[in-house]
Design a protein around this motif. Structure first.
Motif, PDB file in Angstrom:
ATOM      1  N   GLU A 172       0.828  -1.204   0.000  1.00 50.21           N
ATOM      2  CA  GLU A 172       0.000   0.000   0.000  1.00 50.21           C
ATOM      3  C   GLU A 172       0.862   1.253   0.000  1.00 50.21           C
ATOM      4  O   GLU A 172       0.513   2.253  -0.617  1.00 50.21           O
ATOM      5  CB  GLU A 172      -0.925   0.015   1.217  1.00 50.21           C
ATOM      6  CG  GLU A 172      -2.072  -0.956   1.120  1.00 50.21           C
ATOM      7  CD  GLU A 172      -2.934  -0.979   2.381  1.00 50.21           C
ATOM      8  OE1 GLU A 172      -2.821  -0.057   3.224  1.00 50.21           O
ATOM      9  OE2 GLU A 172      -3.707  -1.945   2.528  1.00 50.21           O
ATOM     10  N   GLY A 188       3.473   0.493  -3.459  1.00 52.68           N
ATOM     11  CA  GLY A 188       2.887  -0.078  -4.668  1.00 52.68           C
ATOM     12  C   GLY A 188       3.048  -1.589  -4.713  1.00 52.68           C
ATOM     13  O   GLY A 188       4.123  -2.117  -4.434  1.00 52.68           O
ATOM     14  N   THR A 189       1.958  -2.236  -5.059  1.00 52.65           N
ATOM     15  CA  THR A 189       1.931  -3.693  -5.135  1.00 52.65           C
ATOM     16  C   THR A 189       2.994  -4.220  -6.087  1.00 52.65           C
ATOM     17  O   THR A 189       3.671  -5.212  -5.796  1.00 52.65           O
ATOM     18  CB  THR A 189       0.532  -4.176  -5.582  1.00 52.65           C
ATOM     19  OG1 THR A 189      -0.427  -3.652  -4.670  1.00 52.65           O
ATOM     20  CG2 THR A 189       0.437  -5.685  -5.603  1.00 52.65           C
ATOM     21  N   GLU A 190       3.153  -3.543  -7.228  1.00 50.19           N
ATOM     22  CA  GLU A 190       4.109  -4.015  -8.227  1.00 50.19           C
ATOM     23  C   GLU A 190       5.549  -3.954  -7.709  1.00 50.19           C
ATOM     24  O   GLU A 190       6.365  -4.832  -8.005  1.00 50.19           O
ATOM     25  CB  GLU A 190       3.965  -3.245  -9.548  1.00 50.19           C
ATOM     26  CG  GLU A 190       4.292  -1.764  -9.471  1.00 50.19           C
ATOM     27  CD  GLU A 190       3.229  -0.883  -8.789  1.00 50.19           C
ATOM     28  OE1 GLU A 190       3.570   0.258  -8.444  1.00 50.19           O
ATOM     29  OE2 GLU A 190       2.082  -1.320  -8.587  1.00 50.19           O
ATOM     30  N   HIS A 191       5.859  -2.957  -6.877  1.00 52.54           N
ATOM     31  CA  HIS A 191       7.213  -2.853  -6.325  1.00 52.54           C
ATOM     32  C   HIS A 191       7.494  -3.978  -5.320  1.00 52.54           C
ATOM     33  O   HIS A 191       8.573  -4.576  -5.334  1.00 52.54           O
ATOM     34  CB  HIS A 191       7.434  -1.496  -5.641  1.00 52.54           C
ATOM     35  CG  HIS A 191       7.542  -0.356  -6.591  1.00 52.54           C
ATOM     36  ND1 HIS A 191       8.526  -0.265  -7.539  1.00 52.54           N
ATOM     37  CD2 HIS A 191       6.776   0.754  -6.723  1.00 52.54           C
ATOM     38  CE1 HIS A 191       8.372   0.850  -8.234  1.00 52.54           C
ATOM     39  NE2 HIS A 191       7.310   1.486  -7.766  1.00 52.54           N
TER      40      HIS A 191
END
Length: 157
Positions: free
Chosen positions: A130, A133-136
């Motif tokens: 959160e 970032g989810t992608e990170h």
């Protein structure tokens, strides 16, 4: 400020990867410890993770297996195991396959603590996702899994 001082400052503000990994690990560990204590397990310490994170939750594990999985000495893991045994989280039982050996097995209290701990670890990962970032976080996890795969081998899930 001289150009020489500026270069020195720039070098020191670009932290080496090992520092970033250590600080991130410390932050994760501190947050996990706080949350573990908040849910009533204040006697569990970060060092107990070498057992909780590596023990077979169903059948238990031999001390040598725990040490191998934790990348620690048998003596160090043995001390942690004895501490957890005194606290009521694990027990040593005869190995049915070898009467001379012992299996370290989670007690009911240990299984509950392990399950709660794993849930808290997932919560912290979600909190990080959160925040950055989810992608990170997914990329970080994938990268760390690739880098450590050979050394860690199979770890109980």
């Amino acid at each position: 400020m001289s150009r020489e001082m500026t270069n020195e400052f720039e070098i020191h503000t670009h932290a080496p990867m090992i520092r970033l990994l250590m600080v991130a690990c410390d932050q994760f560990s501190e947050e996990l410890s706080r949350r573990v204590a908040d849910v009533g397990y204040a006697d569990i310490r970060p060092g107990h993770g070498c057992v909780f994170g590596n023990i077979d939750p169903q059948d238990g594990s031999r001390l040598t297996e725990l040490a191998d999985r934790a990348l620690m000495t048998k003596q160090s893991v043995g001390e942690v195991t004895s501490d957890l045994e005194q606290r009521g989280y694990v027990e040593r039982v005869p190995d049915p396959a070898d009467g001379r050996a012992k299996i370290i097995r989670l007690t009911a209290r240990g299984r509950e603590a392990q399950a709660i701990g794993r849930g808290l670890i997932e919560d912290i990962e979600r909190d990080w996702a959160e925040r950055v970032g989810t992608e990170h976080v997914a990329a970080l996890r994938e990268t760390l899994e690739a880098i450590t795969a050979q050394r860690l081998g199979a770890v109980p899930v």
